[in-house]
Design an enzyme around this catalytic site. Structure first.
Site, short mmCIF file in Angstrom:
data_model
loop_
_atom_site.label_atom_id
_atom_site.label_comp_id
_atom_site.label_asym_id
_atom_site.label_seq_id
_atom_site.Cartn_x
_atom_site.Cartn_y
_atom_site.Cartn_z
N ARG A 55 55.48 -31.29 -29.09
CA ARG A 55 56.10 -32.58 -29.37
C ARG A 55 55.94 -33.04 -30.82
NH1 ARG A 55 59.58 -34.75 -25.76
NH2 ARG A 55 58.92 -34.38 -23.63
N CYS A 114 68.44 -37.72 -16.03
CA CYS A 114 69.84 -37.97 -16.42
C CYS A 114 70.52 -36.87 -17.23
CB CYS A 114 69.91 -39.28 -17.21
SG CYS A 114 69.55 -40.70 -16.18
N PHE A 161 72.61 -47.99 -19.60
CA PHE A 161 72.20 -47.14 -20.73
C PHE A 161 70.70 -47.19 -21.00
CE2 PHE A 161 76.71 -48.06 -21.48
CZ PHE A 161 77.21 -46.77 -21.64
N LEU A 162 69.93 -47.85 -20.13
CA LEU A 162 68.49 -47.97 -20.41
C LEU A 162 67.85 -46.58 -20.43
CD1 LEU A 162 66.57 -47.37 -17.69
CD2 LEU A 162 67.46 -49.57 -17.01
N LYS A 182 58.60 -37.85 -20.54
CA LYS A 182 58.43 -38.49 -21.85
C LYS A 182 57.28 -39.47 -21.73
CE LYS A 182 61.41 -41.86 -22.96
NZ LYS A 182 62.63 -42.72 -23.07
N PRO A 207 72.32 -37.33 -7.56
CA PRO A 207 71.72 -36.07 -8.05
C PRO A 207 72.72 -34.92 -8.07
CG PRO A 207 71.11 -36.45 -5.77
CD PRO A 207 71.89 -37.66 -6.20
N GLY A 244 63.92 -33.52 -20.81
CA GLY A 244 63.76 -33.62 -19.36
C GLY A 244 64.36 -34.93 -18.91
N SER A 299 75.56 -46.86 -10.88
CA SER A 299 75.15 -45.45 -10.92
C SER A 299 76.06 -44.68 -11.88
CB SER A 299 75.32 -44.81 -9.54
OG SER A 299 74.54 -45.46 -8.58
N ASN A 349 75.57 -39.69 -22.78
CA ASN A 349 74.44 -38.82 -22.46
C ASN A 349 74.67 -37.40 -22.97
OD1 ASN A 349 72.74 -40.69 -21.44
ND2 ASN A 349 72.96 -40.11 -19.30
P1 NAD Z 1 66.41 -43.54 -7.93
O1 NAD Z 1 66.41 -42.30 -7.13
O2 NAD Z 1 65.16 -43.97 -8.62
O3 NAD Z 1 66.86 -44.78 -7.00
C1 NAD Z 1 67.97 -44.75 -6.16
C2 NAD Z 1 67.61 -45.49 -4.88
O4 NAD Z 1 68.78 -45.63 -4.09
C3 NAD Z 1 66.58 -44.77 -3.99
O5 NAD Z 1 65.44 -45.60 -3.82
C4 NAD Z 1 67.33 -44.53 -2.68
O6 NAD Z 1 66.51 -44.69 -1.53
C5 NAD Z 1 68.38 -45.62 -2.73
N1 NAD Z 1 69.53 -45.37 -1.87
C6 NAD Z 1 70.28 -44.24 -1.77
N2 NAD Z 1 71.29 -44.43 -0.90
C7 NAD Z 1 71.18 -45.70 -0.44
C8 NAD Z 1 71.93 -46.48 0.47
N3 NAD Z 1 73.03 -45.99 1.07
N4 NAD Z 1 71.53 -47.74 0.72
C9 NAD Z 1 70.44 -48.26 0.12
N5 NAD Z 1 69.69 -47.57 -0.77
C10 NAD Z 1 70.06 -46.30 -1.04
O7 NAD Z 1 67.60 -43.39 -8.98
P2 NAD Z 1 67.71 -44.08 -10.44
O8 NAD Z 1 66.91 -43.31 -11.42
O9 NAD Z 1 67.48 -45.55 -10.30
O10 NAD Z 1 69.23 -43.80 -10.76
C11 NAD Z 1 70.26 -44.49 -10.08
C12 NAD Z 1 71.58 -44.20 -10.78
O11 NAD Z 1 71.54 -44.72 -12.12
C13 NAD Z 1 71.91 -42.71 -10.95
O12 NAD Z 1 73.30 -42.54 -10.82
C14 NAD Z 1 71.46 -42.40 -12.37
O13 NAD Z 1 72.19 -41.34 -12.91
C15 NAD Z 1 71.79 -43.69 -13.08
N6 NAD Z 1 70.96 -43.94 -14.27
C16 NAD Z 1 69.63 -43.69 -14.26
C17 NAD Z 1 68.85 -43.97 -15.38
C18 NAD Z 1 67.37 -43.71 -15.40
O14 NAD Z 1 66.78 -43.83 -16.46
N7 NAD Z 1 66.73 -43.34 -14.32
C19 NAD Z 1 69.43 -44.55 -16.52
C20 NAD Z 1 70.81 -44.82 -16.49
C21 NAD Z 1 71.56 -44.52 -15.36
C1 UDX Z 2 68.48 -41.14 -21.21
C2 UDX Z 2 69.35 -41.94 -22.19
O1 UDX Z 2 68.66 -42.08 -23.43
C3 UDX Z 2 69.68 -43.30 -21.61
O2 UDX Z 2 70.57 -44.00 -22.48
C4 UDX Z 2 70.34 -43.10 -20.26
O3 UDX Z 2 70.64 -44.35 -19.67
C5 UDX Z 2 69.44 -42.30 -19.33
O4 UDX Z 2 69.13 -41.04 -19.95
P1 UDX Z 2 65.90 -41.14 -20.56
O5 UDX Z 2 66.22 -39.82 -19.96
O6 UDX Z 2 65.20 -42.15 -19.75
O7 UDX Z 2 67.25 -41.85 -21.08
O8 UDX Z 2 65.01 -40.93 -21.89
P2 UDX Z 2 65.35 -40.40 -23.36
O9 UDX Z 2 64.57 -41.22 -24.31
O10 UDX Z 2 66.79 -40.29 -23.61
O11 UDX Z 2 64.71 -38.95 -23.37
C6 UDX Z 2 65.23 -37.88 -22.58
C7 UDX Z 2 64.49 -36.60 -22.89
O12 UDX Z 2 64.82 -36.14 -24.22
C8 UDX Z 2 62.98 -36.74 -22.87
O13 UDX Z 2 62.40 -35.59 -22.28
C9 UDX Z 2 62.61 -36.84 -24.33
O14 UDX Z 2 61.31 -36.44 -24.61
C10 UDX Z 2 63.63 -35.89 -24.95
N1 UDX Z 2 63.90 -36.14 -26.38
C11 UDX Z 2 64.39 -37.34 -26.77
C12 UDX Z 2 63.69 -35.12 -27.31
O15 UDX Z 2 63.25 -34.03 -26.95
N2 UDX Z 2 63.97 -35.36 -28.62
C13 UDX Z 2 64.47 -36.55 -29.06
O16 UDX Z 2 64.70 -36.70 -30.27
C14 UDX Z 2 64.68 -37.58 -28.10
#
Ligand code: NAD
Ligand code: UDX
Length: 464
Positions: free
Chosen positions: A441, A274, A160-161, A337, A91, A271, A129, A222
């Site tokens: 939206r 990420c 990239f999900l 979203k 974060p 929002g 991460s 991103n």
């Molecule tokens: P999250 O907060 O949902 O999950 C992270 C987890 O890691 C938590 O459950 C926390 O308790 C655990 N954790 C922290 N420190 C730990 C430790 N030392 N040992 C064991 N567990 C530990 O976070 P997230 O959304 O899964 O994101 C994880 C990473 O992936 C971030 O860097 C984020 O930027 C990246 N990312 C997120 C998304 C997404 O859509 N959420 C997409 C692409 C990349």
């Molecule tokens: C994003 C990236 O898309 C993904 O590849 C990366 O791994 C994590 O960050 P996410 O945040 O889960 O994914 O959703 P995304 O579909 O990208 O939407 C992000 C925000 O942008 C949402 O609030 C969505 O409503 C908004 N958005 C998206 C818009 O306002 N307009 C658009 O055209 C697309």
């Protein structure tokens, strides 16, 4: 080397779904997802998973207990694994140096130290991460100086999900990116991880680069996506002032194959956990590299996003005759979203807080976000002077019609499909008159709503 045992540190939105898909596609690999959060692990092992993602539950249930395990025993999982994903949260820092910009890397460091203290043999460590460039170097140093073993390889394999489509994205990714050391050992580690993905991802979509390019590509992807949203939102302001319609502009420019039609939906601002965090991460990186002009360029993406949220609320206030004090305003959608229960950095939170500053009475309906989550997200609202203020000003409803009752305005904050098909004649009948709808939206049928009698306002088009 062929991978037989995977450990994933961090059972969150990324670690959980990613490892579930790996387990599903690789029945001969044991996959253990570990976390220090006992409650989260208990939920992964229960019938109510900690996160909502379409299709996730089915795949978890199909594999859990076979080759997919969720556990808090980090030590055991690290000992057994030959490949370890670090998928912990990164974060934005809320204190100290880089406050409000730099990512907090304490969870990455503690995961690296845990591996160093525990491992009895060399392993491939995969940074999943999102991290600043050169984070892999820090992980390597921690391992080198703290572990009794040698020969660790640290790879960058950003995820990239997108939430709401995580399973689809994991099953059919545009690309998988793997960065690693250019040495023979580094290339062998890249090969081992590629072979895991190649069980279901076509080989040509598995891209390999050096470590730093991979780390920077994640931040850049991103930043580009967020920039497109801020760009179209900036144009939406011009549309509202000129009589142009942002949907028509998006359509027209998206037809240019060089621009493309994705991520051009004007909105109340992006929002999610990420975009803001990663753009700020890039901004901080540029500042640290003494590139203030580059930092400022990317920072503008965030400033435009903040402006869009504020602008939207200002419009609501203006349309409601300049005052919303004491008026009931119904928010449809609290998730950032559709198809997720995640509210991290949701524009709904900001919009609700701005409306509360004006002492409006807020009613919230979201099909997936829990009441506890909404309470927690609004708990630091500056306009609350005592704990009882939440219940005084905010009501959470489980039914969209009940939420609309006696309301002065409906505000669409999340693009949930069900909002499109609600019975708006009925809703109109329930509301105060004139009944306002603000579609943040662009999902509703605006002309039909106008015919019913609603005063309609949308992002990027002026109906007045
Ligand atoms: P999250 O907060 O949902 O999950 C992270 C987890 O890691 C938590 O459950 C926390 O308790 C655990 N954790 C922290 N420190 C730990 C430790 N030392 N040992 C064991 N567990 C530990 O976070 P997230 O959304 O899964 O994101 C994880 C990473 O992936 C971030 O860097 C984020 O930027 C990246 N990312 C997120 C998304 C997404 O859509 N959420 C997409 C692409 C990349
Ligand atoms: C994003 C990236 O898309 C993904 O590849 C990366 O791994 C994590 O960050 P996410 O945040 O889960 O994914 O959703 P995304 O579909 O990208 O939407 C992000 C925000 O942008 C949402 O609030 C969505 O409503 C908004 N958005 C998206 C818009 O306002 N307009 C658009 O055209 C697309």
């Amino acid at each position: 080397m062929s991978v037989k045992n995977i450990c994933c540190i961090g059972a969150g939105y990324v670690g959980g779904p990613t490892c579930t898909v790996i387990a599903d596609k690789c029945s001969d690999i044991k996959v253990t997802v570990v976390d220090i959060n006992q409650r989260r692990i208990d939920e992964w092992n229960s019938d109510t998973l900690p996160i909502f993602e379409p299709g996730l539950e089915e795949i978890v249930k199909r594999n859990r207990g076979k080759n997919l395990f969720f556990s808090t025993d980090v030590t055991q999982a690290v000992l057994e694994a030959d490949l370890i994903f670090i998928s912990v949260n990164t974060p934005t820092k809320t204190f100290g140096m880089g406050k409000g910009r730099a990512p907090d890397l304490k969870y990455i460091e503690s995961a690296a130290r845990k591996i160093a203290d525990t491992a009895k043999s060399a392993k491939i460590i995969v940074e999943k991460s999102t991290v600043p460039v050169k984070a892999a170097e820090s992980i390597s140093k921690i391992l080198k100086h703290n572990s009794k073993c040698t020969g660790f390889q640290v790879l960058s394999n950003p995820e990239f999900l997108a939430e709401g489509t995580a399973i689809r994205d994991l099953l059919n990714p545009d690309r998988v990116l793997i960065g690693g050391d250019t040495s023979k050992e580094g290339q062998a580690a890249i090969r081992a991880l590629s072979e895991v993905y190649e069980r279901w991802v076509p080989k040509e979509r598995v891209l390999t680069t050096n470590t730093w390019s991979s780390e920077l590509s994640k931040l850049t992807a991103n930043a580009f996506l967020a920039q497109r949203i801020s760009s179209i939102n900036a144009i939406s302001a011009v549309c509202e002032a000129t009589g142009a319609d942002v949907s028509e502009v998006s359509y027209a420019i998206g037809k240019d194959s060089r621009i493309g039609d994705k991520f051009l939906r004007a909105s109340i601002g992006f929002g999610g956990s990420c975009f803001q965090k990663d753009v700020l991460n890039l901004v901080y990186l540029c500042e640290a590299l003494n590139l203030p002009e580059v930092a400022e360029y990317w920072h503008q993406v965030i400033l435009m996003n903040n402006f869009q949220r504020r602008r939207f609320v200002n419009k609501i206030i203006k349309r409601l005759f300049g005052t919303i004090t004491g008026k009931k305003i119904t928010i449809y959608g609290f998730a950032f979203k559709k198809d997720t229960g995640d509210t991290r950095e949701s524009s709904s939170i900001y919009i609700t807080k701005y409306l509360l500053e004006e002492e409006a009475r807020i009613v919230i309906y979201d099909p997936k976000v829990s009441e506890d989550q909404i309470r927690s997200d609004l708990s630091d609202c500056e306009s609350f002077h005592s704990p009882s203020d939440f219940d005084r000003y905010v009501t959470i409803c489980k039914d969209p019609y009940e939420a609309a009752k006696d309301s002065h305005a409906l505000v669409i904050c999340t693009e949930w499909d069900e909002f499109v098909t609600l019975d708006y004649e009925r809703i109109y009948g329930l509301m105060e008159k004139p009944a306002f709808i603000f579609d943040g939206r662009l999902i509703l049928k605006h002309e039909a709503l106008r015919k019913i009698g609603f005063q309609v306002d949308v992002v990027g088009k002026d109906f007045s």
